[in-house]
Design an enzyme around this catalytic site. Structure first.
Site, short mmCIF file in Angstrom:
data_model
loop_
_atom_site.label_atom_id
_atom_site.label_comp_id
_atom_site.label_asym_id
_atom_site.label_seq_id
_atom_site.Cartn_x
_atom_site.Cartn_y
_atom_site.Cartn_z
N SER A 153 0.87 -1.19 0.00
CA SER A 153 0.00 0.00 0.00
C SER A 153 0.90 1.22 0.00
O SER A 153 2.08 1.14 0.35
CB SER A 153 -0.86 -0.01 1.27
OG SER A 153 -1.45 1.25 1.49
N TYR A 166 -1.93 -1.41 10.35
CA TYR A 166 -1.99 -1.51 8.89
C TYR A 166 -0.66 -1.06 8.26
O TYR A 166 -0.08 -1.76 7.41
CB TYR A 166 -3.15 -0.66 8.36
CG TYR A 166 -3.42 -0.84 6.88
CD1 TYR A 166 -3.95 -2.03 6.38
CD2 TYR A 166 -3.14 0.18 5.96
CE1 TYR A 166 -4.20 -2.21 5.03
CE2 TYR A 166 -3.39 0.02 4.61
CZ TYR A 166 -3.92 -1.18 4.14
OH TYR A 166 -4.16 -1.35 2.80
P1 NAD Z 1 -11.47 -5.86 -0.36
O1 NAD Z 1 -11.93 -5.85 1.05
O2 NAD Z 1 -12.49 -5.68 -1.43
O3 NAD Z 1 -10.65 -7.19 -0.67
C1 NAD Z 1 -9.92 -7.89 0.31
C2 NAD Z 1 -10.36 -9.34 0.24
O4 NAD Z 1 -9.55 -10.09 1.16
C3 NAD Z 1 -11.82 -9.51 0.68
O5 NAD Z 1 -12.55 -10.19 -0.31
C4 NAD Z 1 -11.72 -10.33 1.97
O6 NAD Z 1 -12.80 -11.24 2.16
C5 NAD Z 1 -10.40 -11.04 1.77
N1 NAD Z 1 -9.80 -11.47 3.04
C6 NAD Z 1 -9.67 -10.76 4.17
N2 NAD Z 1 -9.13 -11.51 5.12
C7 NAD Z 1 -8.88 -12.73 4.57
C8 NAD Z 1 -8.33 -13.94 5.07
N3 NAD Z 1 -7.92 -14.05 6.35
N4 NAD Z 1 -8.23 -14.99 4.22
C9 NAD Z 1 -8.66 -14.91 2.93
N5 NAD Z 1 -9.21 -13.78 2.42
C10 NAD Z 1 -9.32 -12.71 3.24
O7 NAD Z 1 -10.38 -4.71 -0.48
P2 NAD Z 1 -9.38 -4.36 -1.68
O8 NAD Z 1 -9.34 -2.91 -1.78
O9 NAD Z 1 -9.68 -5.17 -2.86
O10 NAD Z 1 -8.00 -4.82 -0.99
C11 NAD Z 1 -7.11 -5.75 -1.57
C12 NAD Z 1 -5.72 -5.44 -1.05
O11 NAD Z 1 -5.37 -4.13 -1.46
C13 NAD Z 1 -5.59 -5.48 0.47
O12 NAD Z 1 -4.36 -6.11 0.81
C14 NAD Z 1 -5.52 -4.01 0.84
O13 NAD Z 1 -4.79 -3.79 2.03
C15 NAD Z 1 -4.82 -3.44 -0.36
N6 NAD Z 1 -5.00 -2.01 -0.59
C16 NAD Z 1 -6.24 -1.48 -0.77
C17 NAD Z 1 -6.37 -0.13 -0.98
C18 NAD Z 1 -7.72 0.52 -1.19
O14 NAD Z 1 -7.80 1.74 -1.23
N7 NAD Z 1 -8.78 -0.24 -1.32
C19 NAD Z 1 -5.24 0.69 -1.01
C20 NAD Z 1 -3.98 0.13 -0.82
C21 NAD Z 1 -3.87 -1.24 -0.63
#
Ligand code: NAD
Length: 266
Positions: A153, A166
């Site tokens: 991130s 985080y």
């Molecule tokens: P999201 O919540 O839509 O996707 C995350 C997925 O991970 C979900 O479907 C959830 O069910 C799954 N998950 C959570 N815990 C889990 C576990 N223990 N085992 C298996 N699956 C699990 O959010 P996203 O935005 O698609 O995030 C994906 C990645 O991107 C994450 O690592 C997040 O930290 C990172 N990220 C997101 C953003 C943002 O702005 N959305 C920014 C930077 C980084």
């Protein structure tokens, strides 16, 4: 052009590749799966939420990709479930070409002095241990010359108050990527980190709703002001970076952190 029609245009070597995506039912995971499928890949989605996983599968089946989708409900922080989802993926489509360690949770927005111990542990378990386990058990199941991508991130290279768990977890992933990039290089496997900034999706909406209460103003607008490109990313913009890092187009990059944050880290 229809999604299926794009498949004839793959010039990056994604066609026929076996891709395993954790957090595959989430916003970035599903957008990435769709982009990989559109270029002829086979995908295996892993997510802990079976209902979300089912909905993700259905949406990809509706796009005509049914034959190339596998999935398993699993908690990435659990070693046995990690070995199981990897074994299922390999049984279904053979050695893995692209491993996308993307599952993540965001935790609380409170100062370190108030941060609940259990929540700190939970964030580290999913974000760091989950990725460690995927690498530990996934690399032996990969084809030489493959690619691994870990979702860090902008919080993996910067910091803001309130997100100690985080930010710590996302910084830790960059260290892990650098170590494993050196270990896996002998097999021609590249290991990179992707560092998105705020994405316009439910994961980030949830953070911004709580952040707005902490800072006493609209956090979405506040972030847009702080991002040089003055907006959030769309999930597809992140997914196209995922395709690039999965593909031979990024063949000389390993151990690197690829920012996709609209310049927020500058
Ligand atoms: P999201 O919540 O839509 O996707 C995350 C997925 O991970 C979900 O479907 C959830 O069910 C799954 N998950 C959570 N815990 C889990 C576990 N223990 N085992 C298996 N699956 C699990 O959010 P996203 O935005 O698609 O995030 C994906 C990645 O991107 C994450 O690592 C997040 O930290 C990172 N990220 C997101 C953003 C943002 O702005 N959305 C920014 C930077 C980084």
């Amino acid at each position: 052009m229809t999604r299926k029609a794009q498949e004839g245009n793959d010039v990056s070597g994604i066609e026929g590749k076996h891709c395993v995506l954790t957090g595959g039912a989430g916003s970035i995971g599903l957008a990435s799966a769709r982009q990989l499928l559109a270029r002829g890949a086979t995908v295996f989605l892993v997510d802990r939420d079976p209902a979300l996983l089912d909905a993700a599968r259905q949406s990809l089946v509706a796009d005509g990709y049914g034959a190339r989708i596998g999935s398993a409900a699993a908690d990435v922080s659990n070693a046995r479930q990690t070995r199981d989802y990897l074994a299922q993926a390999v049984a279904r489509a053979g050695p893995i070409d692209f491993l996308f360690c993307n599952a993540g949770i965001n935790g609380a927005i409170v100062s370190v002095t108030d941060y609940p111990d259990a929540l700190f542990d939970a964030v580290m378990a999913v974000n760091v241990r989950g990725t460690f386990l995927a690498l530990k058990h996934g690399l032996p199941q990969m084809r030489d010359g493959g690619s691994v991508l870990v979702t860090s991130s902008v919080m993996g290279v910067t910091a803001d108050p309130g997100v100690s768990a985080y930010a710590t977890s996302k910084h830790a992933l960059i260290g892990l990527v650098r170590v494993v990039a050196k270990e896996a290089a002998a097999r021609g496997i590249r290991v990179n980190a992707l560092a998105p900034g705020p994405v316009g999706n439910a994961f980030q909406d949830d953070i911004e709703r709580r952040l707005s209460q902490v800072v006493g103003r609209d956090a979405t607008r506040m972030l847009d002001e702080a991002i040089p490109l003055h907006r959030h990313a769309q999930p597809d913009e992140i997914a196209r970076m995922v395709v690039f890092l999965a593909s031979a187009d990024s063949s000389f990059s390993t151990g690197s952190v690829f920012m996709a944050d609209g310049g927020m880290h500058i």
